[in-house]
Design a protein around this motif. Structure first.
Motif, PDB file in Angstrom:
ATOM      1  N   LYS A   1       0.836  -1.191   0.000  1.00  0.00           N
ATOM      2  CA  LYS A   1       0.000   0.000   0.000  1.00  0.00           C
ATOM      3  C   LYS A   1       0.874   1.245   0.000  1.00  0.00           C
ATOM      4  CE  LYS A   1      -2.190  -1.132   3.701  1.00  0.00           C
ATOM      5  NZ  LYS A   1      -3.090  -1.049   4.857  1.00  0.00           N
TER       6      LYS A   1
ATOM      7  N   LYS B   1      -1.070   7.275   2.179  1.00  0.00           N
ATOM      8  CA  LYS B   1      -2.501   7.561   2.035  1.00  0.00           C
ATOM      9  C   LYS B   1      -2.781   8.583   0.942  1.00  0.00           C
ATOM     10  CE  LYS B   1      -3.892   6.334   6.724  1.00  0.00           C
ATOM     11  NZ  LYS B   1      -4.512   6.805   7.983  1.00  0.00           N
TER      12      LYS B   1
ATOM     13  N   TYR C   1      -3.590   7.580  -2.655  1.00  0.00           N
ATOM     14  CA  TYR C   1      -4.871   7.014  -3.045  1.00  0.00           C
ATOM     15  C   TYR C   1      -5.856   8.069  -3.523  1.00  0.00           C
ATOM     16  CZ  TYR C   1      -4.180   2.183  -1.547  1.00  0.00           C
ATOM     17  OH  TYR C   1      -3.757   0.880  -1.442  1.00  0.00           O
TER      18      TYR C   1
ATOM     19  N   THR D   1     -10.370   2.180  -4.679  1.00  0.00           N
ATOM     20  CA  THR D   1     -10.053   1.453  -3.456  1.00  0.00           C
ATOM     21  C   THR D   1      -9.662   0.032  -3.834  1.00  0.00           C
ATOM     22  OG1 THR D   1     -12.302   0.654  -3.143  1.00  0.00           O
ATOM     23  CG2 THR D   1     -11.751   2.814  -2.185  1.00  0.00           C
ATOM     24  N   PHE D   2      -9.160  -0.704  -2.879  1.00  0.00           N
ATOM     25  CA  PHE D   2      -8.753  -2.083  -3.130  1.00  0.00           C
ATOM     26  C   PHE D   2      -9.943  -2.918  -3.601  1.00  0.00           C
ATOM     27  CE2 PHE D   2      -7.840  -6.461  -2.117  1.00  0.00           C
ATOM     28  CZ  PHE D   2      -6.492  -6.598  -2.433  1.00  0.00           C
TER      29      PHE D   2
ATOM     30  N   GLY E   1      -3.995  -7.866   7.443  1.00  0.00           N
ATOM     31  CA  GLY E   1      -3.732  -7.834   6.013  1.00  0.00           C
ATOM     32  C   GLY E   1      -4.209  -6.613   5.268  1.00  0.00           C
ATOM     33  N   GLY E   2      -4.957  -5.723   5.911  1.00  0.00           N
ATOM     34  CA  GLY E   2      -5.432  -4.528   5.210  1.00  0.00           C
ATOM     35  C   GLY E   2      -6.637  -3.914   5.880  1.00  0.00           C
ATOM     36  N   GLY E   3      -7.080  -2.783   5.324  1.00  0.00           N
ATOM     37  CA  GLY E   3      -8.173  -2.028   5.939  1.00  0.00           C
ATOM     38  C   GLY E   3      -9.551  -2.536   5.596  1.00  0.00           C
ATOM     39  N   SER E   4      -9.708  -3.225   4.451  1.00  0.00           N
ATOM     40  CA  SER E   4     -11.031  -3.709   4.046  1.00  0.00           C
ATOM     41  C   SER E   4     -11.075  -5.230   4.113  1.00  0.00           C
ATOM     42  CB  SER E   4     -11.336  -3.254   2.615  1.00  0.00           C
ATOM     43  OG  SER E   4     -10.437  -3.857   1.698  1.00  0.00           O
TER      44      SER E   4
ATOM     45  N   GLU F   1      -9.399  -6.927   1.172  1.00  0.00           N
ATOM     46  CA  GLU F   1      -7.941  -6.873   1.209  1.00  0.00           C
ATOM     47  C   GLU F   1      -7.353  -7.887   2.182  1.00  0.00           C
ATOM     48  OE1 GLU F   1      -4.545  -3.335   1.343  1.00  0.00           O
ATOM     49  OE2 GLU F   1      -6.647  -2.904   1.840  1.00  0.00           O
ATOM     50  N   ARG F   2      -8.159  -8.321   3.158  1.00  0.00           N
ATOM     51  CA  ARG F   2      -7.676  -9.253   4.178  1.00  0.00           C
ATOM     52  C   ARG F   2      -7.866 -10.712   3.793  1.00  0.00           C
ATOM     53  NH1 ARG F   2     -10.240  -5.317   7.529  1.00  0.00           N
ATOM     54  NH2 ARG F   2     -12.075  -6.654   7.730  1.00  0.00           N
TER      55      ARG F   2
ATOM     56  N   ASP G   1       3.028  -7.637  -1.696  1.00  0.00           N
ATOM     57  CA  ASP G   1       2.436  -6.893  -0.585  1.00  0.00           C
ATOM     58  C   ASP G   1       3.159  -7.081   0.734  1.00  0.00           C
ATOM     59  OD1 ASP G   1      -0.381  -9.144   0.085  1.00  0.00           O
ATOM     60  OD2 ASP G   1       1.761  -9.494  -0.071  1.00  0.00           O
TER      61      ASP G   1
END
Length: 388
Positions: A3, A6, A9, A14-15, A44-47, A50-51, A146
């Motif tokens: 990533k 910020k 982006y 978004t992912f 693994g990520g914010g969403s 993504e995880r 990643d």
């Protein structure tokens, strides 16, 4: 890809927007049909998208095609080389206290890699660093994957899945290298055009061999490689370690296997600064904190039987075990007032800087002594110093 920051982006997808379609196809065609196992990586990520992580079931793994195109079976033992690593160690010893170009140093008469004592883990980091730096591979760190792995890590992931009897050729690894360094992807993502975008498989394999990570053998007049293996039981300790009349040990840095150097670095200190031979003495402080697996190492048994100074040190440690604290650079204070001790604990800037030994005694490093003295003085108490 990792990533970006910020702000990167802004105005971008978004992912989930970017990979949602792919994720749905994987869900429908692979996961729901039982071809993949799915789990969610909390870090693994914010969403949620993504995880998501996917694995093949164990039953399928043996049937998956290997990324190596040219594999040969052989039970023979190949040759190993740790030329580049050994050069760094010799440089660190002769340049002490300055570190070698890669970050190896002789600190407090022990070998360190950056901030870590040279051990199995830190040696692996050093080898991967050396391997990744070959042919400009270090510049690709955190570029395409990643978890920020280097190219050496990427190839190593696949090497670890090969059975011990399988050997791969330089041709085999070229496919993996081209997957990582596809020219189109390189042109799109890399700003710096200074470095070449192609890797030479022969140069790459040789670099891995020179770090001691790979073992090499010749099959049908062709070089093949595998992850290096070494049996400690086959090593003749007396070929690399000489017991002197006064009981110390001379270690030959030119020949000693790295697998022996690591436990020696834990139980002993280097007493000279020669690039070829060094005198070793027991380090009672480190001996007192050795992990259990080190005590069963064949080298420890050999030292106990053949090196008088080490035999005495091991016996002294066992005699004092549980009765005395063996330490370096540690101060001990007697504090009989419980409220004052609590005040000292709260006044220290970091956790773990103070150890309570009993109801009356505390221990701490010399670096926090001024802070403790200031706390005690402000509280109206008196400090009495005793030379032990």
């Amino acid at each position: 890809m990792p990533k970006p920051m910020k702000y990167y982006y802004l105005g971008r997808k978004t992912f989930t927007q970017q990979y949602g379609t792919v994720l749905k196809k994987v869900q429908t065609n692979l996961f729901q049909k039982g071809l993949l196992i799915r789990f969610e990586d909390a870090l693994g990520g914010g969403s949620k998208a993504e995880r998501q992580r996917f694995l093949f079931p164990d039953e399928f793994v043996s049937h998956l095609p290997s990324p190596f195109s040219d594999l040969r079976n052989s039970t023979e033992k190949g040759t190993t080389s740790d030329e580049s690593i050994r050069k760094e160690i010799k440089t660190a010893i002769t340049r002490s206290p300055s570190s070698s170009p890669s970050g190896v140093s002789l600190t407090h008469r022990k070998l360190y890699f950056k901030k870590d004592l040279l051990s199995d883990i830190s040696l692996k980091k050093l080898q991967l660093q050396q391997w990744a730096a070959a042919n400009g591979a270090a510049i690709l760190k955190t570029k395409y994957f990643d978890d920020g792995k280097t190219l050496a890590d990427f190839v190593l992931h696949y090497l670890q899945q090969l059975p011990a009897e399988k050997w791969f050729s330089e041709k085999s690894v070229s496919q993996l290298l081209s997957t990582w360094d596809a020219p189109k992807k390189r042109n799109e993502l890399d700003i710096d055009k200074k470095y070449p975008s192609r890797y030479e498989p022969k140069k790459w394999c040789e670099a891995g061999w020179k770090t001691g990570f790979l073992e090499k053998c010749t099959i049908a007049s062709k070089s093949y490689y595998r992850l290096a293996t070494e049996s400690t039981a086959e090593i003749k300790f007396e070929h690399h370690l000489t017991i002197e009349a006064q009981g110390t040990i001379q270690i030959d840095l030119t020949t000693i296997p790295l697998s022996l150097l690591l436990p020696l670095n834990q139980v002993a200190t280097f007493q000279t600064t020669s690039a070829t031979a060094n005198s070793l003495k027991p380090d009672l402080v480190n001996i007192s904190s050795l992990p259990n697996e080190i005590w069963t190492h064949p080298l420890i048994n050999w030292l106990q039987k053949n090196a008088p100074t080490f035999k005495e040190a091991f016996a002294q440690y066992k005699k004092k075990y549980g009765k005395e604290i063996i330490h370096q650079n540690l101060l001990v204070a007697k504090v009989t007032d419980l409220s004052l001790r609590v005040l000292i604990e709260k006044g220290l800037p970091k956790e773990g800087q103070l150890v309570v030994l009993s109801d009356e005694f505390i221990a701490f490093p010399p670096s926090v002594l001024p802070t403790i003295e200031r706390i005690i003085s402000k509280s109206g108490n008196v400090i009495k110093q005793v030379t032990a």
